[in-house]
Design a protein around this motif. Structure first.
Motif, PDB file in Angstrom:
ATOM      1  N   UNK A 240     -59.911  -6.182 -39.935  1.00 26.90           N
ATOM      2  CA  UNK A 240     -59.308  -7.480 -40.271  1.00 26.90           C
ATOM      3  C   UNK A 240     -57.992  -7.663 -39.523  1.00 26.90           C
ATOM      4  N   UNK A 241     -57.194  -6.600 -39.449  1.00 29.75           N
ATOM      5  CA  UNK A 241     -55.907  -6.662 -38.752  1.00 29.75           C
ATOM      6  C   UNK A 241     -56.115  -6.859 -37.252  1.00 29.75           C
ATOM      7  N   UNK A 242     -57.074  -6.152 -36.683  1.00 33.57           N
ATOM      8  CA  UNK A 242     -57.359  -6.292 -35.244  1.00 33.57           C
ATOM      9  C   UNK A 242     -57.822  -7.716 -34.920  1.00 33.57           C
ATOM     10  N   UNK A 243     -58.629  -8.282 -35.817  1.00 34.73           N
ATOM     11  CA  UNK A 243     -59.103  -9.654 -35.622  1.00 34.73           C
ATOM     12  C   UNK A 243     -57.933 -10.637 -35.683  1.00 34.73           C
ATOM     13  N   UNK A 244     -57.046 -10.434 -36.655  1.00 36.06           N
ATOM     14  CA  UNK A 244     -55.890 -11.326 -36.788  1.00 36.06           C
ATOM     15  C   UNK A 244     -54.974 -11.201 -35.579  1.00 36.06           C
ATOM     16  N   UNK A 245     -54.830  -9.998 -35.056  1.00 37.71           N
ATOM     17  CA  UNK A 245     -53.990  -9.794 -33.874  1.00 37.71           C
ATOM     18  C   UNK A 245     -54.552 -10.567 -32.675  1.00 37.71           C
ATOM     19  N   UNK A 246     -55.872 -10.564 -32.535  1.00 37.71           N
ATOM     20  CA  UNK A 246     -56.509 -11.335 -31.449  1.00 37.71           C
ATOM     21  C   UNK A 246     -56.194 -12.825 -31.597  1.00 37.71           C
TER      22      UNK A 246
ATOM     23  N   UNK B 279     -53.650 -14.134 -33.133  1.00 39.79           N
ATOM     24  CA  UNK B 279     -52.221 -14.354 -32.876  1.00 39.79           C
ATOM     25  C   UNK B 279     -51.919 -14.330 -31.380  1.00 39.79           C
ATOM     26  N   UNK B 280     -52.572 -13.458 -30.653  1.00 40.56           N
ATOM     27  CA  UNK B 280     -52.345 -13.394 -29.214  1.00 40.56           C
ATOM     28  C   UNK B 280     -52.836 -14.656 -28.500  1.00 40.56           C
ATOM     29  N   UNK B 281     -53.804 -15.342 -29.128  1.00 38.76           N
ATOM     30  CA  UNK B 281     -54.303 -16.591 -28.543  1.00 38.76           C
ATOM     31  C   UNK B 281     -53.459 -17.786 -28.960  1.00 38.76           C
ATOM     32  N   UNK B 282     -52.675 -17.611 -30.029  1.00 41.32           N
ATOM     33  CA  UNK B 282     -51.900 -18.738 -30.579  1.00 41.32           C
ATOM     34  C   UNK B 282     -50.785 -19.171 -29.642  1.00 41.32           C
TER      35      UNK B 282
ATOM     36  N   UNK C  87     -47.061 -10.868 -35.624  1.00 45.39           N
ATOM     37  CA  UNK C  87     -47.571  -9.808 -34.733  1.00 45.39           C
ATOM     38  C   UNK C  87     -46.887  -8.479 -35.047  1.00 45.39           C
ATOM     39  N   UNK C  88     -45.583  -8.533 -35.316  1.00 44.12           N
ATOM     40  CA  UNK C  88     -44.837  -7.300 -35.647  1.00 44.12           C
ATOM     41  C   UNK C  88     -45.409  -6.639 -36.905  1.00 44.12           C
ATOM     42  N   UNK C  89     -45.752  -7.460 -37.907  1.00 44.46           N
ATOM     43  CA  UNK C  89     -46.335  -6.909 -39.140  1.00 44.46           C
ATOM     44  C   UNK C  89     -47.695  -6.268 -38.867  1.00 44.46           C
ATOM     45  N   UNK C  90     -48.507  -6.943 -38.063  1.00 46.29           N
ATOM     46  CA  UNK C  90     -49.842  -6.390 -37.762  1.00 46.29           C
ATOM     47  C   UNK C  90     -49.718  -5.079 -36.992  1.00 46.29           C
ATOM     48  N   UNK C  91     -48.779  -5.024 -36.064  1.00 47.72           N
ATOM     49  CA  UNK C  91     -48.591  -3.779 -35.291  1.00 47.72           C
ATOM     50  C   UNK C  91     -48.116  -2.647 -36.201  1.00 47.72           C
TER      51      UNK C  91
ATOM     52  N   UNK D 235     -48.390  -5.917 -45.641  1.00 49.90           N
ATOM     53  CA  UNK D 235     -48.196  -6.224 -44.219  1.00 49.90           C
ATOM     54  C   UNK D 235     -49.214  -7.254 -43.731  1.00 49.90           C
ATOM     55  N   UNK D 236     -50.460  -7.081 -44.129  1.00 50.72           N
ATOM     56  CA  UNK D 236     -51.515  -7.996 -43.677  1.00 50.72           C
ATOM     57  C   UNK D 236     -51.307  -9.400 -44.241  1.00 50.72           C
ATOM     58  N   UNK D 237     -50.995  -9.460 -45.528  1.00 51.77           N
ATOM     59  CA  UNK D 237     -50.849 -10.782 -46.149  1.00 51.77           C
ATOM     60  C   UNK D 237     -49.581 -11.487 -45.692  1.00 51.77           C
ATOM     61  N   UNK D 238     -48.526 -10.718 -45.414  1.00 50.37           N
ATOM     62  CA  UNK D 238     -47.329 -11.358 -44.871  1.00 50.37           C
ATOM     63  C   UNK D 238     -47.605 -11.866 -43.461  1.00 50.37           C
ATOM     64  N   UNK D 239     -48.372 -11.095 -42.699  1.00 55.43           N
ATOM     65  CA  UNK D 239     -48.751 -11.545 -41.349  1.00 55.43           C
ATOM     66  C   UNK D 239     -49.546 -12.847 -41.427  1.00 55.43           C
ATOM     67  N   UNK D 240     -50.463 -12.925 -42.397  1.00 64.70           N
ATOM     68  CA  UNK D 240     -51.237 -14.167 -42.578  1.00 64.70           C
ATOM     69  C   UNK D 240     -50.320 -15.344 -42.912  1.00 64.70           C
TER      70      UNK D 240
END
Length: 228
Positions: free
Chosen positions: A217-223, A225-228, A202-206, A185-190
């Motif tokens: 790491x997931x929480x950081x990536x979500x942040x 993505x929310x800024x993207x 975002x769906x994968x991270x959630x 899930x994390x690597x697909x989100x990346x």
């Protein structure tokens, strides 16, 4: 206690191995899974367990992890025979289908072992930073055994090589085998983030955070993505 009554019983070995695995006593789990394979080399759960424990021990103890293992008991031939050969009694009775011939089982076991060795070679190449060669090893391994960890390992290589579509595809294959796999899930989100598919990322991270809500790491990536 069950193994004291019936030495080398498959079910007690597998269940004790699963318990050791849950307790993160990976070396003891590895020994039980390997012992189960000596009794019957066609037990898929034992093969999968050995693969998982090999990865966990490699990450924990490095390349010399085998030196730290407790001794693996040698299963006597009598125990192997007892569990692997169906009873010849009552030939007219309703008997279950015969197991695969020994030759086929040996061939399958050899293929699984070869797949495991190729995966380990890939892991070593990743440590050396040779991701392209590692991809080749993982690809050879996957031809012999479709394993979740091998897909996620190859996905990591593809991410490093900026082959984001391939990374996402490998994670999707891994998730077919293990729908809640955190690494997949994390690597697909990346990968999806790099492909600018932010909604899917975002769906994968959630989904990941439902399993591991404190995964930093997931929480950081979500942040991000929310800024993207």
């Amino acid at each position: 206690s069950a193994l004291e009554l019936v030495p080398f019983g498959i079910k007690p070995l597998l269940r004790r191995a699963a318990a050791f695995e849950a307790l993160e006593r990976y070396s003891l789990a590895y020994v039980d899974y390997k012992t189960a394979l000596q009794v019957d080399c066609s037990v898929q759960a034992a093969h999968d367990g050995v693969n998982r424990m090999t990865k966990a021990l490699l990450e924990k103890d490095g390349v010399n992890w085998r030196q730290k293992l407790p001794p693996i008991p040698t299963v006597p031939v009598s125990a192997q025979t007892r569990w692997s050969i169906p009873s010849a009694q009552a030939s007219g009775a309703n008997t279950p289908p015969a197991a695969a011939p020994q030759g086929e089982r040996d061939q399958t076991a050899a293929g699984m072992e070869r797949a495991r060795m190729l995966k380990e070679e890939g892991n070593e190449l990743v440590k050396k930073g040779n991701h392209r060669k590692a991809v080749e090893k993982y690809s050879e391994s996957l031809k012999l055994n479709k394993e979740c960890a091998t897909y996620t390992n190859r996905a990591l290589c593809y991410l490093t090589l900026k082959q984001y579509k391939e990374a996402a595809q490998d994670c999707t294959e891994a998730l077919k085998l293990d729908p809640k796999n955190v690494k997949a899930l994390y690597r697909r989100a990346q990968a999806l983030k790099e492909l600018k598919d932010y909604k899917s990322s975002i769906a994968d991270i959630k989904s990941l955070l439902k399993t591991e809500p404190k995964n930093t790491a997931a929480l950081r990536l979500l942040q991000e993505l929310n800024r993207a």
